[in-house]
Design an enzyme around this catalytic site. Structure first.
Site, PDB file in Angstrom:
ATOM      1  N   PHE A 214       0.839  -1.206   0.000  1.00 21.54           N
ATOM      2  CA  PHE A 214       0.000   0.000   0.000  1.00 21.54           C
ATOM      3  C   PHE A 214       0.869   1.249   0.000  1.00 21.54           C
ATOM      4  O   PHE A 214       1.843   1.344   0.743  1.00 21.54           O
ATOM      5  CB  PHE A 214      -0.895  -0.003   1.248  1.00 21.54           C
TER       6      PHE A 214
ATOM      7  N   ARG B  60       1.675   6.768  -8.207  1.00 21.47           N
ATOM      8  CA  ARG B  60       2.176   7.058  -9.553  1.00 21.47           C
ATOM      9  C   ARG B  60       3.563   7.723  -9.543  1.00 21.47           C
ATOM     10  O   ARG B  60       3.868   8.583 -10.353  1.00 21.47           O
ATOM     11  CB  ARG B  60       1.168   7.936 -10.328  1.00 21.47           C
TER      12      ARG B  60
ATOM     13  N   TYR C 137       1.720  -5.392 -12.735  1.00 25.91           N
ATOM     14  CA  TYR C 137       2.416  -6.609 -12.281  1.00 25.91           C
ATOM     15  C   TYR C 137       3.007  -7.373 -13.467  1.00 25.91           C
ATOM     16  O   TYR C 137       4.120  -7.907 -13.382  1.00 25.91           O
ATOM     17  CB  TYR C 137       1.462  -7.518 -11.493  1.00 25.91           C
TER      18      TYR C 137
END
Lengths: 233, 233
Positions: free
Chosen positions: B162, B169, B207
């Site tokens: 987190f 960004r 990912y």
């Protein structure tokens, strides 16, 4: 704190101890023991892992050897790291296990009664008690702690659960899974989790019948091989 | 084995040490530190977990408190059990951290240069260095060992990753994930795994760009609450 002891029963005449019917079965009894595995069980665990890889049609993905398993398992106290429960069966009652017994997890023994005796084609290679030729390894479950931040509690993650083919459909998978769940409850843990193939509808039905929830929205991501090594530079 | 050393360069004149441009940024530098969290970081971790629960729209599923987190984390050496990396940022270079440093994991420090300075509305509550008001916690990753029987090797499972909204960004999520992957490589582990919502296409693309594979056929099963407790009897 222990619950208050109940008052002594009013019957003064001693009676013989009550015996549960399933401990003296007739027909084809099968005695089942679930115990903590140790390093001495690695040869059996190695064979079970390769049978699991064949069952999942992924034998080419399985590079485990006895020595790599032995190097990476059973280096920590059970439950706090990677832990294996082994399922053993015998057609007659077990003598005390020749394997060391863990003070917090004495072996659990159950009995089942079968319509037909089991014919085990691999009985010789799965013998696990040098003093009793009839005790064989029938399956295993490997699990380790995971953690839920939302619950702020550990849980267990089951990496593998496997029962050899000739011992399937006898409730042993459920027994192994339930042993892990019981241990989680005993330790005050919040969850037991594992993964299932989405096309394995029989397994999914079985898990749902045990009260498990199948999380449909989550996908597992994996970084391995060269893509993982690239982060080491 | 180390590669053979190259021959010494032919230039005899000493030159000033070469400095990478990103260590002396102009504009709006942001210094980033990734370090092992300890029990003293629990208040920040607690707030981050609740922000994550809000982000996932599951705040009603989050019952973590400072005391339940404190009771269940940081009771074992890092990496062998539940482990947290904390991401801290500062607009100027870090003084040595007031938090204890782990011998096998000294803090890693990077620098990034932003188009605009970050306006952090929660700067006050996320301060983490009593000697420097500008050091704030911006994110975390919680992970623990898992085990692959097919590889006969441990890996890491990332439970949570987190980054606070105003620091997104900027590559910090990638930095945290990469830190876990680098640690896995360092320890000779075989995999890093985590879970993602199947509708989170931005995360999945991110990912995959990092080299991760999304396993489409697997579903996570969960036994919890009353259904888990039922196995304790």
């Amino acid at each position: 704190m222990a619950a208050a002891a109940p008052p002594p029963p009013p019957t003064p005449t001693p009676s013989p101890p009550f015996t549960l019917p399933e401990t003296t079965p007739i027909g084809n009894p099968l005695f089942v023991r679930i115990r903590l595995a140790t390093k001495s069980d690695v040869p059996h665990i190695h064979k079970l892992i390769h049978q699991l890889a064949l069952f999942e049609r992924l034998p080419h993905h399985c590079s485990a050897t006895e020595s790599s398993i032995s190097a990476t398992l059973f280096n920590s106290p059970p439950f706090h790291s990677f832990t294996v429960f082994l399922l053993e069966v015998s057609p007659h009652p077990f003598s005390p296990s020749p394997h060391p017994t863990h003070p917090f997890y004495p072996p659990t023994i159950k009995t089942t009664n079968l319509d037909l005796p089991v014919s085990d084609p691999e009985k010789e290679v799965f013998r696990s008690d040098e003093n009793d030729n009839d005790v064989v390894v029938a399956g295993f479950v490997l699990f380790f702690p995971n953690y839920s931040t939302f619950l702020a509690k550990p849980g267990f993650y089951i990496e593998d659960l496997f029962v050899r083919e000739c011992y399937r459909r006898m409730g042993f998978g459920k027994m192994l899974l339930s042993s892990v769940a019981a241990q989680a409850v005993k330790m005050g843990y919040g969850r037991v989790e594992w993964a299932v193939f989405n096309w394995n509808v029989d397994a999914i039905r079985f898990y749902e019948e045990m009260g498990a929830q199948v999380l449909q929205e989550w996908r597992i991501c994996r970084l391995a091989g060269d893509a993982l090594q690239a982060h080491g530079h």
